[in-house]
Write an enzyme that holds these catalytic residues in place. Structure first.
Site, PDB file in Angstrom:
ATOM      1  N   ASP A 168      27.408  44.647  40.747  1.00 22.93           N
ATOM      2  CA  ASP A 168      28.278  43.462  40.657  1.00 22.93           C
ATOM      3  C   ASP A 168      27.502  42.214  41.085  1.00 22.93           C
ATOM      4  O   ASP A 168      27.706  41.125  40.525  1.00 22.93           O
ATOM      5  CB  ASP A 168      29.485  43.594  41.604  1.00 22.93           C
ATOM      6  CG  ASP A 168      30.569  44.509  41.056  1.00 22.93           C
ATOM      7  OD1 ASP A 168      30.602  44.741  39.837  1.00 22.93           O
ATOM      8  OD2 ASP A 168      31.382  44.990  41.874  1.00 22.93           O
ATOM      9  N   LYS A 222      35.061  50.680  47.017  1.00 23.17           N
ATOM     10  CA  LYS A 222      33.702  50.119  47.054  1.00 23.17           C
ATOM     11  C   LYS A 222      33.096  50.092  48.461  1.00 23.17           C
ATOM     12  O   LYS A 222      31.877  50.191  48.597  1.00 23.17           O
ATOM     13  CB  LYS A 222      33.698  48.704  46.456  1.00 23.17           C
ATOM     14  CG  LYS A 222      33.823  48.719  44.948  1.00 23.17           C
ATOM     15  CD  LYS A 222      33.735  47.334  44.344  1.00 23.17           C
ATOM     16  CE  LYS A 222      33.911  47.419  42.841  1.00 23.17           C
ATOM     17  NZ  LYS A 222      33.925  46.111  42.186  1.00 23.17           N
TER      18      LYS A 222
HETATM   19  P1  NAP Z   1      40.216  44.734  46.767  1.00 29.53           P
HETATM   20  O1  NAP Z   1      39.023  45.100  47.549  1.00 29.53           O
HETATM   21  O2  NAP Z   1      41.408  45.625  46.793  1.00 29.53           O
HETATM   22  O3  NAP Z   1      40.667  43.253  47.230  1.00 29.53           O
HETATM   23  C1  NAP Z   1      41.822  42.661  46.689  1.00 29.53           C
HETATM   24  C2  NAP Z   1      41.894  41.213  47.127  1.00 29.53           C
HETATM   25  O4  NAP Z   1      42.962  40.614  46.409  1.00 29.53           O
HETATM   26  C3  NAP Z   1      42.186  41.014  48.607  1.00 29.53           C
HETATM   27  O5  NAP Z   1      41.548  39.855  49.045  1.00 29.53           O
HETATM   28  C4  NAP Z   1      43.712  40.833  48.607  1.00 29.53           C
HETATM   29  O6  NAP Z   1      44.192  40.085  49.700  1.00 29.53           O
HETATM   30  C5  NAP Z   1      43.869  40.019  47.351  1.00 29.53           C
HETATM   31  N1  NAP Z   1      45.201  40.040  46.772  1.00 29.53           N
HETATM   32  C6  NAP Z   1      45.807  41.073  46.130  1.00 29.53           C
HETATM   33  N2  NAP Z   1      47.017  40.696  45.689  1.00 29.53           N
HETATM   34  C7  NAP Z   1      47.188  39.405  46.068  1.00 29.53           C
HETATM   35  C8  NAP Z   1      48.231  38.471  45.892  1.00 29.53           C
HETATM   36  N3  NAP Z   1      49.347  38.793  45.251  1.00 29.53           N
HETATM   37  N4  NAP Z   1      48.053  37.214  46.386  1.00 29.53           N
HETATM   38  C9  NAP Z   1      46.918  36.886  47.023  1.00 29.53           C
HETATM   39  N5  NAP Z   1      45.894  37.737  47.222  1.00 29.53           N
HETATM   40  C10 NAP Z   1      46.029  38.980  46.753  1.00 29.53           C
HETATM   41  O7  NAP Z   1      39.854  44.560  45.206  1.00 29.53           O
HETATM   42  P2  NAP Z   1      38.444  44.166  44.559  1.00 29.53           P
HETATM   43  O8  NAP Z   1      37.617  45.396  44.310  1.00 29.53           O
HETATM   44  O9  NAP Z   1      37.849  43.068  45.319  1.00 29.53           O
HETATM   45  O10 NAP Z   1      38.907  43.646  43.102  1.00 29.53           O
HETATM   46  C11 NAP Z   1      39.595  42.426  42.974  1.00 29.53           C
HETATM   47  C12 NAP Z   1      39.601  41.950  41.527  1.00 29.53           C
HETATM   48  O11 NAP Z   1      38.283  41.820  41.032  1.00 29.53           O
HETATM   49  C13 NAP Z   1      40.298  42.895  40.566  1.00 29.53           C
HETATM   50  O12 NAP Z   1      41.109  42.122  39.722  1.00 29.53           O
HETATM   51  C14 NAP Z   1      39.161  43.522  39.781  1.00 29.53           C
HETATM   52  O13 NAP Z   1      39.542  43.911  38.478  1.00 29.53           O
HETATM   53  C15 NAP Z   1      38.184  42.379  39.732  1.00 29.53           C
HETATM   54  N6  NAP Z   1      36.798  42.811  39.507  1.00 29.53           N
HETATM   55  C16 NAP Z   1      36.129  42.345  38.420  1.00 29.53           C
HETATM   56  C17 NAP Z   1      34.822  42.721  38.202  1.00 29.53           C
HETATM   57  C18 NAP Z   1      34.105  42.259  36.982  1.00 29.53           C
HETATM   58  O14 NAP Z   1      33.078  42.834  36.656  1.00 29.53           O
HETATM   59  N7  NAP Z   1      34.572  41.242  36.317  1.00 29.53           N
HETATM   60  C19 NAP Z   1      34.164  43.563  39.104  1.00 29.53           C
HETATM   61  C20 NAP Z   1      34.863  43.991  40.219  1.00 29.53           C
HETATM   62  C21 NAP Z   1      36.184  43.619  40.413  1.00 29.53           C
HETATM   63  P3  NAP Z   1      44.582  40.807  51.082  1.00 29.53           P
HETATM   64  O15 NAP Z   1      43.281  41.012  51.821  1.00 29.53           O
HETATM   65  O16 NAP Z   1      45.472  39.853  51.740  1.00 29.53           O
HETATM   66  O17 NAP Z   1      45.245  42.094  50.721  1.00 29.53           O
END
Ligand code: NAP
Length: 497
Positions: free
Chosen positions: A328, A292
């Site tokens: 989003d 993203k």
């Molecule tokens: P991203 O950019 O890869 O960010 C992941 C985040 O999760 C980071 O803050 C990471 O922390 C943290 N994280 C991962 N594993 C962790 C753990 N075990 N303990 C604590 N923190 C952890 O991903 P993203 O695009 O933001 O997506 C994140 C979530 O949002 C996903 O589950 C996705 O499916 C969901 N989502 C939902 C929608 C919707 O429409 N409902 C839309 C978009 C995304 P670090 O910085 O420390 O690595």
């Protein structure tokens, strides 16, 4: 392709008995045009009866005995395989798969006599050979033989090599397929790419990596309506195969009567997207983890939301290339307002955003725009600090020692990490926090429907919401951007999960 030029749907049946093979073909008969009999899976006793198969079903059959080195189960010497091929050549099979390195003149002669068409195949179960296009062009083919390549892409660059090879001029009747998740688009878009057929597997079986079941191929991906002119939309992510977005967009394309299809595309390098888009005629894309932010470098124009949130979840083809926006943000905002009770309540509301990734950016931008007082908690503190710095928020590490600051920002808690999402279901990023019961709690995860974190909040009496509404809303907005049309009302009730 059949006599009308349509790409065939071929069910691969890999069973120990002939009866089971027939059962599989009969079960999926209404979706398929032909079936590939994988004789290398048959028990020894059944092999003797394999020539009966063409009489037991009404679909044209491909006879294949795949060697182990080509990804099959046949490990015996060639002098034991050849008699089987010889018998099959005149047994009523429509096609016989013969590897390009095999020179069985008598098998070929018998095929020609009996009118059994040869599929001259190459396989690479470890990668994509360099110069795949010229390999295909130079396959030793005679008459109406069909050239086939089944190879294993391991990157977007590999997928691009396959698509280029598939587009080689002079390759008339061909089957060019990429296995596994990287190759998935070649299977669903086989008709667009001019392949003679695409293979699929009975539901739940995945006989070869990346096979989809025939019902999903026909009903979800609308395989029968895909042609060279079909516009392609996709989700780009890595990994991507878990995405439910095809189940949101494809029924809407159908309902709106559009010649378009939406497919998952596993992408490792955003810069590769433009070439992929050129080769596949991609007109728009949903962008997900982890692209993203990085995808911004390939867009020719981004709107204010992308610039402000630093995150782009939608690409659509427009003047001069792809434009980027972020659906989003409005999707989160509208679903949050419904949960939290309107704009006035959010102005000045103490709120915590758990996470500092792409989604946290969109959420933090939305919340600060609404006037909430946000604190960002993240496992990697530098990312929390950087995000908070950009939006004028406070921040803290995602750990128990942050309880005092968390308590001061707990009227609204928005969970945006992937902790708790499949396959991390057991994980609760806020395990140290005990809900009072009066917090508003939003978890953007939608698989599973209720994370451990969200369940704890609900059981404590909090008002809660999972990410399903947001997912749907952001997709409805994307559909409008892709097509200029409102998402069809009749598709809103479709079960996506
Ligand atoms: P991203 O950019 O890869 O960010 C992941 C985040 O999760 C980071 O803050 C990471 O922390 C943290 N994280 C991962 N594993 C962790 C753990 N075990 N303990 C604590 N923190 C952890 O991903 P993203 O695009 O933001 O997506 C994140 C979530 O949002 C996903 O589950 C996705 O499916 C969901 N989502 C939902 C929608 C919707 O429409 N409902 C839309 C978009 C995304 P670090 O910085 O420390 O690595």
């Amino acid at each position: 392709m059949n006599s009308t030029g349509a790409t065939q749907v071929c069910l691969t049946v890999a069973e120990k008995t002939i009866a089971k093979m027939v059962e599989r073909i009969t079960h999926d008969r209404k979706y398929i045009d032909m079936a590939e009999v994988r004789a290398d899976y048959l028990d020894q006793a059944e092999l003797a009866k394999v020539t009966n198969l063409p009489r037991l079903t009404d679909v044209p059959l491909i006879f294949t005995i795949r060697r182990t080195r080509d990804g099959g189960k046949w490990g015996k010497p060639e002098n034991e395989r050849k008699p089987l091929l010889l018998r099959a050549a005149a047994a009523g099979f429509g096609y016989l798969d013969l590897e390009a390195d095999v020179a069985f003149a008598d098998v070929e002669a018998r095929c020609r006599q009996a009118g059994t068409r040869i599929i001259r195949s190459i396989h690479d179960v470890a990668g994509v050979p360099a110069e795949l296009g010229s390999i295909l062009r130079n396959l030793p083919r005679r008459g109406d033989e069909i050239a086939k390549a089944a190879v294993l892409p391991r990157s977007t660059a590999d997928l691009i090599s396959i698509l280029r090879a598939s587009g080689e001029p002079g390759l008339k009747t061909k089957i060019v397929l990429g296995m596994g998740p990287w190759g998935f688009p070649t299977r669903v878009l086989a008709a667009k790419l001019g392949s003679f057929l695409t293979f699929c597997s009975p539901a739940g079986m995945e006989t070869a990596p990346g096979h989809v079941d025939p019902e999903t191929l026909i009903e979800t991906y609308r395989f029968r309506s895909i042609s060279a002119s079909t516009e392609v939309y996709c989700i780009i992510a890595n990994p991507v195969m878990h995405s439910r977005s095809p189940w949101i967009h494809n029924p809407a394309f159908e309902s709106a009567g559009l010649d378009a299809v939406y497919v998952p595309v596993q992408l490792d390098e955003p810069r590769a997207f433009c070439e992929l888009a050129r080769l596949l005629d991609i007109k728009g894309a949903s962008v997900s983890i982890p692209h993203k932010a990085a995808v911004r470098k390939i867009i020719v124009k981004e709107d204010e939301t992308v610039s402000a949130a630093g995150s782009c979840n939608t690409l659509f083809a427009a003047d001069g290339g792809f434009h980027g926006t972020n659906t989003d943000v409005p999707a989160f905002t509208s679903t949050l307002l419904a949960l939290a009770g309107g704009k006035q309540r959010l102005a000045g509301m103490p709120a915590t955003v758990v996470g500092a990734g792409g989604t946290a950016r969109a959420v933090t931008y939305a919340l600060t725009t609404l006037g909430a007082r946000v604190c960002v908690l993240n496992r990697t503190v530098q990312k929390a600090e950087a995000l908070a710095g950009e939006f004028g928020c406070s921040w803290a590490p995602l750990e128990e020692s942050s309880m005092p600051v968390l308590r001061r920002h707990s009227d609204l808690i928005v969970q945006t990490t992937s902790a708790g999402m499949h396959p991390q279901e057991g994980s609760d990023p806020l395990w140290f926090y005990k809900f009072r019961g009066d917090e508003v709690v939003y978890d953007v995860i939608y698989v599973p429907k209720e994370t451990v974190f969200l369940r704890r909040a609900r059981e404590a009496g909090c008002r809660t919401r999972n990410g399903e509404h947001m997912l749907l809303e952001q997709a409805y907005l994307q559909f409008k951007l892709f097509t200029g049309l409102d998402y069809p009302a009749g598709c809103r009730g479709i079960t996506v999960f």
